[in-house]
Each structure stands twice: as structure tokens, then as C-alpha cells.
Design a protein around this motif. Structure first.
Motif, PDB file in Angstrom:
ATOM      1  N   LEU A   2       0.889  -6.425  -5.998  1.00  0.00           N
ATOM      2  CA  LEU A   2      -0.093  -5.416  -6.357  1.00  0.00           C
ATOM      3  C   LEU A   2       0.141  -4.217  -5.450  1.00  0.00           C
ATOM      4  CD1 LEU A   2      -3.383  -7.487  -6.787  1.00  0.00           C
ATOM      5  CD2 LEU A   2      -1.813  -6.687  -8.573  1.00  0.00           C
ATOM      6  N   TYR A   3       0.356  -3.064  -6.058  1.00  0.00           N
ATOM      7  CA  TYR A   3       0.557  -1.821  -5.322  1.00  0.00           C
ATOM      8  C   TYR A   3      -0.766  -1.064  -5.323  1.00  0.00           C
ATOM      9  CZ  TYR A   3       2.082   2.973  -4.349  1.00  0.00           C
ATOM     10  OH  TYR A   3       2.213   4.229  -3.827  1.00  0.00           O
ATOM     11  N   ILE A   4      -1.296  -0.780  -4.111  1.00  0.00           N
ATOM     12  CA  ILE A   4      -2.604  -0.137  -3.967  1.00  0.00           C
ATOM     13  C   ILE A   4      -2.401   1.252  -3.384  1.00  0.00           C
ATOM     14  CG2 ILE A   4      -4.866  -0.285  -2.862  1.00  0.00           C
ATOM     15  CD1 ILE A   4      -2.998  -3.436  -2.862  1.00  0.00           C
ATOM     16  N   THR A   5      -2.980   2.239  -4.029  1.00  0.00           N
ATOM     17  CA  THR A   5      -2.862   3.604  -3.534  1.00  0.00           C
ATOM     18  C   THR A   5      -4.227   4.291  -3.552  1.00  0.00           C
ATOM     19  OG1 THR A   5      -1.839   5.775  -3.912  1.00  0.00           O
ATOM     20  CG2 THR A   5      -2.211   4.395  -5.861  1.00  0.00           C
ATOM     21  N   ALA A  18       0.846  -1.198   0.000  1.00  0.00           N
ATOM     22  CA  ALA A  18       0.000   0.000   0.000  1.00  0.00           C
ATOM     23  C   ALA A  18       0.875   1.239   0.000  1.00  0.00           C
ATOM     24  CB  ALA A  18      -0.932   0.004   1.205  1.00  0.00           C
ATOM     25  N   ASN A  19       0.321   2.347  -0.446  1.00  0.00           N
ATOM     26  CA  ASN A  19       1.119   3.564  -0.606  1.00  0.00           C
ATOM     27  C   ASN A  19       1.574   4.166   0.716  1.00  0.00           C
ATOM     28  OD1 ASN A  19      -1.736   4.167  -0.253  1.00  0.00           O
ATOM     29  ND2 ASN A  19      -1.234   6.309  -0.626  1.00  0.00           N
ATOM     30  N   PRO A  73       5.471   4.930  -7.417  1.00  0.00           N
ATOM     31  CA  PRO A  73       6.615   5.708  -6.920  1.00  0.00           C
ATOM     32  C   PRO A  73       7.946   5.051  -7.293  1.00  0.00           C
ATOM     33  CG  PRO A  73       5.516   4.570  -5.123  1.00  0.00           C
ATOM     34  CD  PRO A  73       4.646   4.406  -6.315  1.00  0.00           C
ATOM     35  N   SER A  74       9.015   5.825  -7.184  1.00  0.00           N
ATOM     36  CA  SER A  74      10.336   5.361  -7.616  1.00  0.00           C
ATOM     37  C   SER A  74      10.792   4.120  -6.862  1.00  0.00           C
ATOM     38  CB  SER A  74      11.363   6.483  -7.451  1.00  0.00           C
ATOM     39  OG  SER A  74      11.420   6.911  -6.094  1.00  0.00           O
ATOM     40  N   THR A  75      10.409   4.007  -5.576  1.00  0.00           N
ATOM     41  CA  THR A  75      10.817   2.825  -4.815  1.00  0.00           C
ATOM     42  C   THR A  75      10.175   1.550  -5.355  1.00  0.00           C
ATOM     43  OG1 THR A  75       9.053   3.354  -3.243  1.00  0.00           O
ATOM     44  CG2 THR A  75      11.272   4.064  -2.673  1.00  0.00           C
ATOM     45  N   ILE A  76       8.985   1.671  -5.913  1.00  0.00           N
ATOM     46  CA  ILE A  76       8.328   0.519  -6.526  1.00  0.00           C
ATOM     47  C   ILE A  76       8.930   0.250  -7.901  1.00  0.00           C
ATOM     48  CG2 ILE A  76       6.142  -0.351  -7.440  1.00  0.00           C
ATOM     49  CD1 ILE A  76       6.205  -0.368  -4.430  1.00  0.00           C
ATOM     50  N   GLN A  77       9.097   1.289  -8.692  1.00  0.00           N
ATOM     51  CA  GLN A  77       9.659   1.102 -10.030  1.00  0.00           C
ATOM     52  C   GLN A  77      11.084   0.561  -9.964  1.00  0.00           C
ATOM     53  OE1 GLN A  77       8.921   4.231 -12.975  1.00  0.00           O
ATOM     54  NE2 GLN A  77       7.602   5.243 -11.484  1.00  0.00           N
ATOM     55  N   GLY A  78      11.861   1.020  -8.983  1.00  0.00           N
ATOM     56  CA  GLY A  78      13.239   0.555  -8.867  1.00  0.00           C
ATOM     57  C   GLY A  78      13.366  -0.853  -8.335  1.00  0.00           C
ATOM     58  N   GLU A  84       2.875  -1.288 -13.760  1.00  0.00           N
ATOM     59  CA  GLU A  84       1.897  -0.622 -14.615  1.00  0.00           C
ATOM     60  C   GLU A  84       0.548  -0.578 -13.922  1.00  0.00           C
ATOM     61  OE1 GLU A  84       1.556  -2.874 -18.184  1.00  0.00           O
ATOM     62  OE2 GLU A  84       0.899  -4.703 -17.179  1.00  0.00           O
ATOM     63  N   MET A  85      -0.169   0.549 -14.132  1.00  0.00           N
ATOM     64  CA  MET A  85      -1.499   0.680 -13.537  1.00  0.00           C
ATOM     65  C   MET A  85      -2.476  -0.172 -14.322  1.00  0.00           C
ATOM     66  SD  MET A  85      -3.652   4.098 -12.463  1.00  0.00           S
ATOM     67  CE  MET A  85      -4.055   4.616 -14.118  1.00  0.00           C
ATOM     68  N   ILE A  86      -3.217  -1.017 -13.607  1.00  0.00           N
ATOM     69  CA  ILE A  86      -4.139  -1.927 -14.278  1.00  0.00           C
ATOM     70  C   ILE A  86      -5.586  -1.726 -13.834  1.00  0.00           C
ATOM     71  CG2 ILE A  86      -2.392  -3.696 -14.739  1.00  0.00           C
ATOM     72  CD1 ILE A  86      -3.364  -5.172 -12.257  1.00  0.00           C
ATOM     73  N   ALA A  87      -5.800  -0.856 -12.862  1.00  0.00           N
ATOM     74  CA  ALA A  87      -7.184  -0.604 -12.421  1.00  0.00           C
ATOM     75  C   ALA A  87      -7.272   0.750 -11.745  1.00  0.00           C
ATOM     76  CB  ALA A  87      -7.657  -1.692 -11.470  1.00  0.00           C
ATOM     77  N   CYS A  88      -8.391   1.422 -11.932  1.00  0.00           N
ATOM     78  CA  CYS A  88      -8.710   2.686 -11.260  1.00  0.00           C
ATOM     79  C   CYS A  88     -10.177   2.594 -10.856  1.00  0.00           C
ATOM     80  CB  CYS A  88      -8.455   3.864 -12.186  1.00  0.00           C
ATOM     81  SG  CYS A  88      -8.757   5.462 -11.408  1.00  0.00           S
TER      82      CYS A  88
END
Length: 578
Positions: free
Chosen positions: A526-529, A397-398, A537-542, A548-552
Motif C-alpha cells: 500500500l502506497y500512502i501519500t 510512504a511518499n 510515482p514512476s518508481t512505484i509504477q516501475g 491503482e488509487m483505491i482510497a482518498c
């Protein structure tokens, strides 16, 4: 029927209504976070002592892991604070002042909110009020030994374990004694030092815990109070701080408190009672007003100081109202406005029922809404994603608030490994909050830690034979004293025992020569924000090969947007490069 009896009936009925209502709203983010603390009891935590975790632990063990179980002590603490305030006010003034003081305190929105949710403030205020009363009792017999002295120190100490601000009550006592010639001799008597010793005994758990954790609480409080910043003068920040107080304490009630400070200051030189009350209100306000010129703080930080200032205000307005009709109208209007604001603060849906479309962005109770639905959506999304990908995922989670809410309300909590939280926050080299001190997805723990986590999580169940085998292998590994080949052999034996006890653990005998493996290497998360992030965020991308965002998902209540949840798929975790 006497006024006192009517007051007690009112308090009993109000407490019953509060006990009924606390099961209705969902947990606030802080409540969910503190509930996670209660599941991992310790003598101290990253930002606070163990008080709130202990209260939630007791409530949930009595009434289950529900909103009612988490909050059950809040209405009872509010009742206790009201009764203590009644006793205290009656000793200082008279019963009519005590009755109106209790009614006023219960009309303040922030006090009413504290009576419904379990955070550090209901505990802090209760123990502050209790110490106020016992200290007054100690001073009623100057020069004589009294058990009220150590009782005061213990109550300040317990309050300190709930909220560190309560230590200011001890400093207020010192300041009051210094400013009162009649009581300066108390510094030479055993009562004062018994109180001091009793208080200091309760400071040991945070001091010991912080000595083992690089004094991170001091670092946190320094940042929280903006003490790391250079001296600055930002009047708008002070005005913001003042405006927040007019909002959460009700405008007219807070204005009455400010008027009483002016009146009490003039009386304090020659009268001990206003001096006593100002001593327990002004220092805490002065501290946070000074800090507010750098950056506005939270209005609940000054809450303990409003107890004595509230009594001082009622004493002033009570006498004025008997002589001046305008003062009586002002006081009654202040109470009515406070009650109305308290109702709307706790449940702004009342406006929506009246077809007034209050946006959730302007609704302080919005943080208690929609989390169960959010957790259900995330849980269903995870199931569908895993069905398509064919492999389990873990959740990030964010921020800790979102992670705690999901951890409480998700039906399938599914921690990725024994001892781990069900939902993580993004990895960081900094210690940000309690999540940083719990097992993390970026760790490469040694085998002994993996084994201890398993044994701790399996203490209440599991195969007893497999658990005993892990215990024996861990004991053998910790014995040490052998050559490297023998130690490697013992590590492999521990891996076999752990795999037999929990086949899902991603352990391999060939990867244990130096340390245990990272349990999440190569896995998808799965990153939930709940913030409008277009990119992870960069910590997730790195830390992942791709994100990639798959749901909103938009959550609505009464046709109004409440919260937007964005979900990112994060593939092939490999860790951040240092």
C-alpha cells in the motif's frame, strides 16, 4: 523580592508549563524521523551527528516512547540556555540588561517553538550559548592558562555533533582574536590550542562515519546549501529569506536586532563587547544571506547567531528606553507582539476557538496535528485490505516525513522483516536520507545480513535455543575456507536455522547459492501519500505490476480540511529494471 528572584520564578513556572504542554501536540515529522534514529543508534547519520538521536534515546528510555519522552529535554535545554544567557549578559553589561535579554529571548516565536519540540536546534543553541560564556570567561584572564579554553572547545564540539553549523563558532573565535590586537597573542599560547584540540576530537565521529559512507553528508550539505548551483543573484530569494526572519523572530524584535547591528558596528572599533557580540552573530548571517541570493534558506539556520545579536539589541534599547519614551514603548510593544506570536505559532487553535477560521495551509502548527488519526486510518485500512486479499501487505510512504509519522503512531508497526522500518519510502538508486541506509524493500541481502538483522531484532527476546542455532550457523558460514559445496551446505543450514527461528521469513534452501532472496518479490504494498497525486510515482509504477488509487481520505479539524491521504494498491512487486 529582587528582580533576579522574580526572573528565576518566572523561568521555573514557564518551564513547568512547557513540560506539561509538550505531551499535548503530536510529533512533528522531523521529531518522528529523529525518533527512528534513536531506535537505531549510530555515531553519525545521513545529514547530522548523533546529538538529537542521543537526546531522544535518553528521554524515551526514561519516560517511554511518547511525545513527552521524545521532547522532555527541550524545555530543560531552553531553561539552561536562559540561565546561561543571564550569566553571560550580566558579565558583559549589568543585571537589568541580563533580565531583559532573557525575557526577550523567551518572547521570540522560534525560540519558544524550540523549547517545545525536540529537533537539533534546542541542542545547538544550548551548546552555542554555553561556549559563548566559557570563551568569555577564558578571555577574562588574558595570557593565563584556564580550563575555560578546553571547555569551550568541547562545548563547540558537542554542539557540532548536534548541528554542523556550530563549527562556525570556532571560526568566529578565530576571527575575533585576529581582529583584536590585545588577544592576538592567544594564538601562541596553549589555551587556544587546547580549545582547538578539544573541538577536533568531536569531529572524529562524523569524519569516520562519512569515510565509510562515501562522504554522503558533504553531498547532502552541498545540495542543502545550493552550493552545486552556479553563482546567481536572485533578490526576491533574499527578500523571502529576510521576510521569513521577520516572521519567526517577530517583526519588531528582529527589527531591533537589525538596528543594533548598525549601532554595534560603529562601536566595534573602539569597544570590545559589541565587537565580541557581532563576531558571533554577523558571520553566520553573512553566510546564509550570501546563500540566499541563490535560494532562500530556512530561518532556523541563523538561530545561533541571534543569541549574541539579541543581547546586543537589548543593550542598545535598554539604554535608549531610559532616555526616550518612544524607545520604551517600542521595546515593550516588541515583547508583547513576540509573546502573542509565540502563543499563536504553537497553538493556532486559539484563533479557531475564537471562531476565526484560519486555514491549516497558513498554520505552522498544522504539521503537529492529525498524525495519530492518520496512522489509525491507515492501520484500519490495511487490516480491511488484508482481510479481503487474504495476504499481508507492506507499507510505502511518499516521503520520509510521512513514513516516520506512520511508524511512530501506528499501533501495529509490523516491520516486514527483522531490522526493517515499519514503513518504507519509494526505492531509488540515490541515497536520499536515513531510510536509504536502513533495510529496504528493493534489497536482495546476503544470508549473513538476513541473519544479523534477525539476531539484532531478537536480542531482547525470542526463543533462546533458536537464536543460538542461528548464531552458530552464522559463525560457521563466516568461518569460510572450505570448497563451494561445503559453503552451500552451510548456507542451507543457516536457512533452516532462520526458518526455525522465524517461520515467516520467505527463505528457501534452493535460492541461496549466491545471495538471499528479495523478501518482497511478488508481494502487494500500500502506497500512502499526503500529496494530491493522481497517479503513483514512476518508481512505484516501475517496481510493481500494477498500481491503482483505491482510497482518498480527507481529514478535518474544527470543520476545516487538514490533510488528504491517498492510498494506492501496488500489486506483485518485481523491482525496478536498471
Amino acid at each position: 523580592m529582587t528582580h533576579r528572584r522574580l526572573l528565576f520564578i518566572f523561568l521555573g513556572a514557564l518551564t513547568a508549563l512547557r513540560l506539561i504542554y509538550i505531551a499535548v501536540p503530536e510529533l512533528s515529522p522531523d521529531e518522528a524521523y529523529y525518533t527512528m534514529w534513536s531506535e537505531r543508534m549510530d555515531i553519525c547519520y545521513y545529514s547530522k551527528g548523533p546529538g538529537v538521536a542521543a537526546a531522544i534515546w535518553a528521554g524515551t528510555h526514561l519516560f517511554g516512547m511518547t511525545a513527552f519522552g521524545v521532547r522532555v529535554f527541550s524545555p530543560l535545554l531552553a531553561l539552561g540556555t536562559s540561565l546561561l544567557m543571564f550569566s553571560f549578559a550580566r558579565r558583559l553589561y549589568r543585571e537589568s540588561v541580563a533580565i531583559w535579554t532573557v525575557l526577550t529571548i523567551n518572547a521570540i516565536p522560534i525560540f519558544e517553538a524550540g523549547a517545545m519540540v525536540m529537533t537539533i536546534d534546542p541542542l545547538s543553541i544550548f551548546f552555542w550559548m554555553a561556549a559563548l560564556l566559557t570563551f568569555w570567561r577564558a578571555l577574562e584572564r588574558p595570557g593565563e592558562w584556564s580550563g575555560w579554553w578546553p571547555a569551550t572547545g568541547a562545548l563547540i564540539g558537542i554542539g557540532f555533533l548536534c548541528k554542523y553549523t556550530n563549527a562556525l563558532e570556532y571560526l568566529s573565535i578565530v576571527a575575533l582574536l585576529l581582529c583584536t590586537r590585545k588577544h592576538r597573542r592567544e594564538f601562541l599560547r596553549t589555551g587556544f590550542w587546547a580549545m582547538t584540540l578539544a573541538f577536533l576530537l568531536f569531529t572524529w565521529p562524523p569524519i569516520f562515519w562519512n569515510s565509510q559512507h562515501d562522504w554522503i553528508t558533504i553531498h547532502h550539505l552541498t545540495l542543502r546549501g545550493h552550493l552545486e548551483k552556479a553563482a546567481a543573484f536572485h533578490p526576491m530569494e533574499f527578500l523571502k529569506f529576510l521576510g521569513l526572519h521577520f516572521g519567526v523572530y517577530s517583526p519588531l524584535i528582529f527589527a531591533g536586532m537589525l538596528a543594533s547591528i548598525w549601532w554595534g558596528w560603529g562601536k566595534a572599533r573602539s569597544h570590545f563587547r559589541p565587537r565580541f557580540l557581532l563576531a558571533f552573530g554577523l558571520p553566520i548571517f553573512a553566510l546564509y544571506i550570501w546563500l540566499s541570493f541563490k535560494q532562500a534558506g530556512e530561518p532556523n539556520w541563523t538561530a545561533p547567531g541571534t543569541l549574541s545579536l539579541g543581547l546586543l539589541a537589548v543593550a542598545l534599547w535598554h539604554d535608549l528606553a531610559r532616555e526616550k519614551p518612544w524607545a520604551r514603548r517600542f521595546a515593550l510593544t516588541a515583547l508583547a507582539v513576540g509573546v502573542l506570536m509565540s502563543v499563536l505559532t504553537l497553538n493556532a487553535d486559539a484563533l479557531r476557538w475564537a471562531h476565526i477560521p484560519l486555514p491549516y495551509g497558513s498554520d505552522p502548527s498544522a504539521r503537529l496535528r492529525g498524525w495519530e488519526s492518520t496512522a489509525e486510518l491507515v492501520g484500519d485500512f490495511r487490516k480491511n485490505f488484508e482481510a479481503k486479499s487474504g495476504a499481508p501487505v507492506f507499507l510505502i510512504a511518499n516521503r520520509y516525513q510521512t513514513a516516520a509519522e506512520l511508524a511512530f503512531y501506528m499501533h501495529e508497526k509490523r516491520p516486514a522483516a527483522p531490522g526493517h522500518p515499519p514503513v518504507y519510502i519509494p526505492e531509488s538508486q540515490d541515497i536520499q536520507n536515513e531510510f536509504s541506509l536502513w533495510p529496504r524493500y528493493d534489497e536482495t541481502p546476503d544470508l549473513a545480513t538476513v541473519a544479523r538483522n534477525y539476531l539484532e531484532s531478537a536480542a531482547a527476546g525470542g526463543d533462546p535455543i533458536a537464536r543460538d542455532a542461528v548464531k552458530e550457523s552464522l559463525r560457521s558460514l563466516n568461518a569460510g575456507g572450505e570448497n563451494e559445496e561445503e559453503i552451500a551446505k552451510r548456507k542451507r543450514a543457516l536457512v533452516r536455522a532462520l526458518k526455525a527461528a522465524d517461520p515467516k521469513l520467505p527463505l528457501d534452501e534452493s535460492d541461496v547459492e549466491e545471495q538471499g532472496p528479495n523478501l518482497f518479490a511478488g508481494r502487494t504494498a500500500l502506497y500512502i501519500t499526503d500529496r494530491t497525486e493522481e497517479r503513483a510515482p514512476s518508481t512505484i509504477q516501475g517496481g510493481f505490476e500494477k498500481a491503482e488509487m483505491i482510497a482518498c481520505i480527507d481529514l478535518k479539524r474544527y470543520g476545516l480540511p487538514l490533510r488528504q491521504i491517498r492510498i494506492f494498491a501496488c500489486y506483485n512487486y518485481h523491482g525496478m529494471s536498471l
